[in-house]
Design a protein around this motif. Structure first.
Motif, PDB file in Angstrom:
ATOM      1  N   ASP A 269       0.834  -1.208   0.000  1.00 22.50           N
ATOM      2  CA  ASP A 269       0.000   0.000   0.000  1.00 22.50           C
ATOM      3  C   ASP A 269       0.864   1.251   0.000  1.00 22.50           C
ATOM      4  O   ASP A 269       0.570   2.239  -0.688  1.00 22.50           O
ATOM      5  N   LEU A 270       1.952   1.254   0.784  1.00 22.65           N
ATOM      6  CA  LEU A 270       2.835   2.419   0.863  1.00 22.65           C
ATOM      7  C   LEU A 270       3.508   2.688  -0.476  1.00 22.65           C
ATOM      8  O   LEU A 270       3.654   3.840  -0.895  1.00 22.65           O
ATOM      9  N   GLU A 271       3.911   1.629  -1.153  1.00 16.56           N
ATOM     10  CA  GLU A 271       4.526   1.803  -2.467  1.00 16.56           C
ATOM     11  C   GLU A 271       3.539   2.378  -3.465  1.00 16.56           C
ATOM     12  O   GLU A 271       3.876   3.267  -4.254  1.00 16.56           O
ATOM     13  N   ARG A 322      -0.478  11.208   8.205  1.00 14.69           N
ATOM     14  CA  ARG A 322      -0.221  10.007   8.995  1.00 14.69           C
ATOM     15  C   ARG A 322       1.176   9.432   8.770  1.00 14.69           C
ATOM     16  O   ARG A 322       1.484   8.348   9.248  1.00 14.69           O
ATOM     17  N   ASP A 323       2.003  10.149   7.999  1.00 18.41           N
ATOM     18  CA  ASP A 323       3.375   9.704   7.720  1.00 18.41           C
ATOM     19  C   ASP A 323       3.419   8.372   6.987  1.00 18.41           C
ATOM     20  O   ASP A 323       4.382   7.610   7.118  1.00 18.41           O
ATOM     21  N   TRP A 324       2.387   8.079   6.237  1.00 19.00           N
ATOM     22  CA  TRP A 324       2.389   6.826   5.487  1.00 19.00           C
ATOM     23  C   TRP A 324       3.426   6.839   4.367  1.00 19.00           C
ATOM     24  O   TRP A 324       3.924   5.794   3.967  1.00 19.00           O
ATOM     25  N   VAL A 325       3.685   8.001   3.798  1.00 20.12           N
ATOM     26  CA  VAL A 325       4.624   8.072   2.676  1.00 20.12           C
ATOM     27  C   VAL A 325       5.990   8.519   3.137  1.00 20.12           C
ATOM     28  O   VAL A 325       6.851   8.803   2.325  1.00 20.12           O
ATOM     29  N   ALA A 331      11.499   2.910  -5.761  1.00 22.75           N
ATOM     30  CA  ALA A 331      11.535   4.024  -6.712  1.00 22.75           C
ATOM     31  C   ALA A 331      11.062   3.550  -8.074  1.00 22.75           C
ATOM     32  O   ALA A 331      11.342   2.423  -8.480  1.00 22.75           O
ATOM     33  N   PRO A 332      10.344   4.411  -8.813  1.00 19.99           N
ATOM     34  CA  PRO A 332       9.872   4.018 -10.145  1.00 19.99           C
ATOM     35  C   PRO A 332      11.038   3.811 -11.094  1.00 19.99           C
ATOM     36  O   PRO A 332      12.034   4.550 -11.044  1.00 19.99           O
ATOM     37  N   GLN A 333      10.920   2.831 -11.934  1.00 21.17           N
ATOM     38  CA  GLN A 333      11.972   2.530 -12.888  1.00 21.17           C
ATOM     39  C   GLN A 333      11.797   3.379 -14.125  1.00 21.17           C
ATOM     40  O   GLN A 333      10.673   3.612 -14.587  1.00 21.17           O
ATOM     41  N   GLY A 334      12.917   3.825 -14.667  1.00 24.77           N
ATOM     42  CA  GLY A 334      12.887   4.730 -15.792  1.00 24.77           C
ATOM     43  C   GLY A 334      12.238   4.163 -16.987  1.00 24.77           C
ATOM     44  O   GLY A 334      11.945   4.867 -17.894  1.00 24.77           O
TER      45      GLY A 334
END
Length: 334
Positions: A269-271, A322-325, A331-334
């Motif tokens: 969920d965090l991702e 809520r500091d979830w992120v 990290a997203p891949q290019g």
């Protein structure tokens, strides 16, 4: 098989026998069907009225079958027209009912349904008649779950009716409890569990509710509550129990059910949240995390429910609050 177009078993058997031989005497058909000649004669006359059989010309007592394609096709077309008329009549009656019920009297806000058969029938009407959402509080067993197992209820799934149920924890210990709950979750129903629910309850589309009346001596009975302050109270009761309940999740083996903490997101969920806040679309997030698009959307919807928000913009605000992120994500891949 042909009962839908008005033929009972005897008439269908007579027609099938006549089709097989093409033409036959009444006595021959009677022997083949194992019934008397008078009954066979009556069956043939009935088939004649439906256009499925005719007397052979030039020979008394001999009958021939009408071509099934043309004869049955005509009956099917007529029955379709009759069903269309019935559907139009039902729609008109529903509109008339809604217009009449727009200003209901106090006595019309609550129905009392008595008798096991009547209660069961009314329950199915509410459940199968829902167009948007069915909510249920379930006690005593999984039979009250909102999903419908029989083939006649496939329409609920076809119309994508949302189903939410809260069951008592004791249901998990019943012989078929896990099986029924797993099947419900497999139908994409949302199921949660609490130690105890205050009462059995079914709410259809937020406009009708059904509350069983329990008694050790009297016959089964239930209240059907129409749009009113009482219905609003019952809806509020369901939502309060729903928020306090724990979601059920299928185990990795697909055969068990476990409980999940609704108070916070997991790592996936965090991702998802991080990538969405970075500006990626649902489809891009699904590709980056090697998830199904529907899985991403379902997880986002669950997070919105947990935070009590209605938009993704509000969800993003709550995620930061809520500091979830704040936790490290992929990290997203290019």
């Amino acid at each position: 098989m042909l009962a839908a177009i008005g033929l009972d078993e005897t008439h269908e058997s007579a027609y099938r026998a006549l089709v097989r031989v093409g033409a036959a005497e009444v006595s021959d058909l009677a022997r083949g069907l194992g019934i008397g000649e008078p009954e066979t004669e009556r069956a043939l006359r009935r088939l004649e009225r439906h256009g499925l059989a005719a007397r052979a010309s030039g020979r008394a007592g001999r009958w021939v079958a009408a071509p099934p394609g043309a004869a049955l096709g005509a009956l099917l077309t007529r029955r379709r027209h009759e069903l269309e008329k019935a559907e139009l009549a039902a729609t008109a009656l529903a509109e008339e009912y809604r217009a009449q019920a727009a200003e209901p009297t106090v006595h019309d806000l609550v129905e009392v349904v008595t008798g096991a058969a009547a209660v069961s029938q009314r329950f199915l009407q509410l459940r199968l008649g829902a167009r948007d959402e069915v909510c249920a509080l379930v006690t005593g067993g999984p039979a009250g779950l909102t999903g419908v197992a029989d083939s006649a209820a496939g329409r609920s799934a076809d119309r994508a009716v949302r189903c939410r149920s809260v069951v008592e924890r004791a249901v998990l210990d019943m012989p078929t409890g896990l099986v029924e709950l797993s099947a419900a979750i497999g139908r994409d129903e949302q199921v949660r569990v609490v130690d105890r629910v205050p009462a059995k309850l079914l709410i259809a589309d937020g406009s009708l509710a059904m509350v069983p009346l329990t008694s050790r001596t009297a016959e089964p009975a239930a209240l059907v509550v129409h749009d009113s302050g009482l219905l609003a109270s019952l809806t509020g009761l369901f939502e309060a129990v729903w928020r306090a309940a724990l979601p059920l999740r299928l185990g990795a083996d697909g055969g068990t059910v476990g409980e999940a903490d609704p108070e916070g997101p997991d790592g996936t969920d965090l991702e998802i949240l991080s990538l969405l806040l970075a500006g990626l679309t649902d489809a891009s997030v699904a590709k980056q995390l090697d998830l199904g698009l529907r899985t991403v959307q379902r997880r986002v919807k669950r997070l919105m429910e947990l935070t009590g928000v209605t938009t993704r913009l509000q969800l993003g605000w709550h995620a930061y609050e809520r500091d979830w992120v704040a936790r490290r994500t992929r990290a997203p891949q290019g």
